[in-house]
Design a protein around this motif. Structure first.
Motif, short mmCIF file in Angstrom:
data_model
loop_
_atom_site.label_atom_id
_atom_site.label_comp_id
_atom_site.label_asym_id
_atom_site.label_seq_id
_atom_site.Cartn_x
_atom_site.Cartn_y
_atom_site.Cartn_z
N VAL A 44 -18.51 4.43 -17.63
CA VAL A 44 -18.03 5.63 -16.63
C VAL A 44 -16.58 5.37 -16.04
N LEU A 45 -16.32 4.25 -15.61
CA LEU A 45 -15.04 3.66 -15.06
C LEU A 45 -13.97 3.98 -16.13
N ALA A 46 -14.04 3.27 -17.43
CA ALA A 46 -13.40 3.39 -18.31
C ALA A 46 -12.98 5.10 -18.73
N ALA A 47 -14.20 5.66 -19.04
CA ALA A 47 -14.02 7.12 -19.18
C ALA A 47 -13.00 7.95 -18.24
N ILE A 48 -13.11 7.58 -16.97
CA ILE A 48 -12.45 8.34 -15.91
C ILE A 48 -11.00 8.02 -16.19
N ILE A 49 -10.63 6.85 -16.06
CA ILE A 49 -9.14 6.42 -16.55
C ILE A 49 -8.67 6.93 -17.70
N LEU A 50 -9.58 6.86 -18.96
CA LEU A 50 -9.07 7.50 -20.04
C LEU A 50 -8.67 8.97 -19.96
N VAL A 51 -9.75 9.76 -19.18
CA VAL A 51 -9.18 11.12 -18.87
C VAL A 51 -7.95 11.44 -18.00
N HIS A 52 -7.93 10.66 -17.15
CA HIS A 52 -6.46 10.60 -16.36
C HIS A 52 -5.33 10.43 -17.14
N GLU A 53 -5.28 9.50 -17.88
CA GLU A 53 -4.17 9.24 -18.60
C GLU A 53 -3.98 10.04 -19.82
N SER A 54 -5.15 10.51 -20.45
CA SER A 54 -5.21 11.56 -21.55
C SER A 54 -4.47 12.96 -20.95
N ALA A 90 -19.86 9.38 -11.51
CA ALA A 90 -18.66 9.88 -12.10
C ALA A 90 -17.85 10.84 -11.53
N ALA A 91 -18.58 12.06 -11.32
CA ALA A 91 -17.78 13.15 -10.30
C ALA A 91 -17.04 12.76 -9.45
N VAL A 92 -17.57 11.81 -8.40
CA VAL A 92 -16.92 11.47 -7.28
C VAL A 92 -15.80 10.64 -7.47
N ILE A 93 -15.93 9.66 -8.63
CA ILE A 93 -14.91 8.93 -8.94
C ILE A 93 -13.62 9.69 -9.30
N ASN A 94 -13.90 10.64 -10.12
CA ASN A 94 -12.76 11.56 -10.58
C ASN A 94 -12.13 12.27 -9.37
N LEU A 95 -12.96 12.83 -8.44
CA LEU A 95 -12.27 13.63 -7.29
C LEU A 95 -11.29 12.52 -6.38
N ASN A 96 -12.12 11.40 -6.28
CA ASN A 96 -11.28 10.38 -5.40
C ASN A 96 -9.90 9.80 -5.95
N LEU A 97 -9.99 9.89 -7.42
CA LEU A 97 -9.12 9.16 -8.33
C LEU A 97 -7.82 10.18 -7.89
N ALA A 98 -8.34 11.68 -8.05
CA ALA A 98 -7.28 12.68 -7.87
C ALA A 98 -6.93 12.72 -6.72
N ALA A 99 -7.51 12.81 -5.67
CA ALA A 99 -7.02 12.97 -4.40
C ALA A 99 -6.18 11.69 -3.97
N ILE A 100 -6.35 10.47 -4.35
CA ILE A 100 -5.67 9.23 -3.86
C ILE A 100 -4.31 9.43 -4.81
N ASN A 101 -4.44 9.76 -5.98
CA ASN A 101 -3.02 10.08 -6.70
C ASN A 101 -2.17 11.05 -6.45
N LEU A 102 -2.37 11.74 -5.46
CA LEU A 102 -1.63 12.85 -4.79
C LEU A 102 -0.91 12.16 -3.69
N LEU A 103 -1.32 11.17 -3.25
CA LEU A 103 -0.46 10.43 -1.89
C LEU A 103 0.84 10.13 -2.35
N PRO A 104 1.89 10.44 -1.43
CA PRO A 104 3.29 10.29 -1.87
C PRO A 104 3.73 8.69 -1.75
N LEU A 105 2.87 7.88 -2.63
CA LEU A 105 3.17 6.33 -2.39
C LEU A 105 3.64 6.08 -3.62
N PRO A 106 4.57 4.80 -3.65
CA PRO A 106 5.16 4.44 -4.94
C PRO A 106 4.02 3.91 -5.87
N ALA A 107 3.93 4.01 -7.05
CA ALA A 107 3.31 3.52 -8.04
C ALA A 107 2.00 4.50 -8.21
#
Length: 431
Positions: A82-92, A356-373
């Motif tokens: 599940v974790l790998a699939a979430i990362i794959l979707v994000h990078e895709s 899996a749904a919550v991982i996706n949502l948290n990943l999306a929210a965190i990635n929108l923070l204006p932080l380097p990387a």
């Protein structure tokens, strides 16, 4: 994350909602690189010493080794997948947004560090790497070995601001869409879990040698009353126990196969002078499922659940920042993610949908923070460029900002992986 230079950009994060009906450590939110544990409303942290929180009755070393059964291995594999699939979707998302616009892409990687496997197709290197801290999409903009001219219009850095904005934000968009599709699939395949409240407070676990164990409370008991107060809430139980160190407390419990029992429990005294009996507490409820009668109803149910999970994730992240000084020491990494995912998989395969749904949502929210990387950091630099009338930020300045953030995040991720591994119960037993 995307890779705008030769540096590597990690992909964080997710959280499990406290309200999830699936068995798991309560009120804990995790992330691919970091996580917070917001103040728990259930009160179990008030009754357990810190070293016992989130801990089951620990088996002996032979039992711990024996427990590494095929079922356990399968649940760990499911959580890791599940974790790998979430990362794959994000990078895709990043990759497709660039490719569909004709922008040059040089690399697509899952993980960081040494390459475990790789192949090249249509000029793009696809790789699987050793450290599961996220992934990256690489662009040849500043690659000295690239034969693409630096003024090529199809290099990402030479594209208009809107084109670059679409590429940077596509990873977040992909995770949000994927989260909804997961919830929609859950509604159609297994139904939507609903908690039907029951009277009393459930006792999922009792610590060996604690006051509760000595005085007869067992795992699975339901507390129906404390000192004459009937149908108490979790907070009421906690408050009454805390106020009664070394004093007899009458606790009425319901036990399977028996009529209700009246137990006299004498709480131990904590270092701060409050009472503690050594139990884990959780709401008492019956789990049922709502199944849709048609696609329209499935869409409505999935939408409501999706919005509810989104609200829970955002509230949890807000608590991280509002209580950062308290939660900083409880940050967890990929090992903890897989551990909680494996527990969900062992308890109920249905729970992997929400996981899996919550991982996706948290990943999306965190990635929108204006932080380097993070993607938000790249978007912030893009907005600064737009505010400057399209004048680009000096490339060296941009690379220094992003590279420093990437280095910090990768170092933090490696530290958390080691720490979380050492905190696993069976590792503690062996050590």
């Amino acid at each position: 994350m995307i890779n705008l230079s030769s540096a590597r950009s990690p992909t964080p994060t997710f959280s499990l909602p406290p309200s999830s009906p699936y068995p798991k450590p309560p009120t804990i939110s995790y992330s691919l690189l970091k996580a917070s544990y917001p103040p728990t409303p259930t009160g179990q942290s008030l009754l357990f010493p810190a070293r016992w929180r989130r801990r089951r009755r620990t088996p002996s070393v032979p039992q711990a080794i024996a427990s590494a059964s095929l079922e356990s291995a399968q649940s760990v594999l499911e959580a890791a997948s599940v974790l790998a699939a979430i990362i794959l979707v994000h990078e895709s998302g990043h990759f497709l947004a660039a490719s569909l616009q004709g922008i040059h892409v040089s690399k697509f990687a899952i993980g960081f560090g040494p390459v475990l496997a790789r192949f090249v197709a249509n000029g793009v290197e696809y790789s699987l790497r050793a450290f599961p801290l996220g992934g990256f999409v690489g662009f040849p903009d500043d690659d000295p070995d690239s034969d693409i001219p630096t003024d090529d219009a199809d290099l990402l850095k030479n594209r208009p601001i809107l084109d670059r904005l679409l590429v940077i934000s596509a990873g977040v968009a992909a995770n949000v869409v994927f989260a909804y599709l997961i919830v929609f699939t859950q509604v159609l395949a297994v139904g939507l879990p609903v908690q039907d409240p029951l009277p009393g407070v459930l006792v999922p676990d009792v610590r060996n040698g604690s006051a509760a164990a000595r005085d007869g409370i067992r795992p699975g008991d339901v507390i129906l009353g404390v000192d004459g107060a009937s149908a108490p809430s979790i907070s009421e139980v906690v408050d009454l126990i805390k106020m009664s160190p070394k004093r007899n407390v009458a606790i009425k419990v319901a036990r399977e196969g028996m009529e209700s029992l009246e137990l006299n429990v004498v709480p131990d005294e904590s270092s701060d002078g409050t009472g503690r009996i050594g139990v884990q507490l959780s709401p008492n409820f019956r789990l049922s499922k709502v199944r849709p009668r048609n696609l329209a109803e499935a869409t409505t149910l999935a939408g409501k659940e999706f919005l509810g999970l989104t609200s829970t994730v955002l509230d949890g992240l807000k608590q991280i920042f509002l209580n950062f000084s308290q939660s900083a020491g409880k940050v967890s990494g990929p090992v903890a993610i897989i551990a909680v995912g494996a527990e969900v998989a062992r308890s109920s395969s249905d729970g992997l949908f929400q996981f899996a749904a919550v991982i996706n949502l948290n990943l999306a929210a965190i990635n929108l923070l204006p932080l380097p990387a993070l993607d938000g950091g790249s978007l912030a630099l893009l907005l600064v460029e737009a505010a400057r009338g399209g004048r680009k930020i000096p490339r060296e300045v941009e690379q220094r900002i992003m590279s420093s953030g990437i280095l910090l995040v990768v170092m933090l991720g490696l530290f958390l992986m080691v720490r979380d591994t050492l905190n696993l119960d069976f590792i503690k037993e062996i050590l």
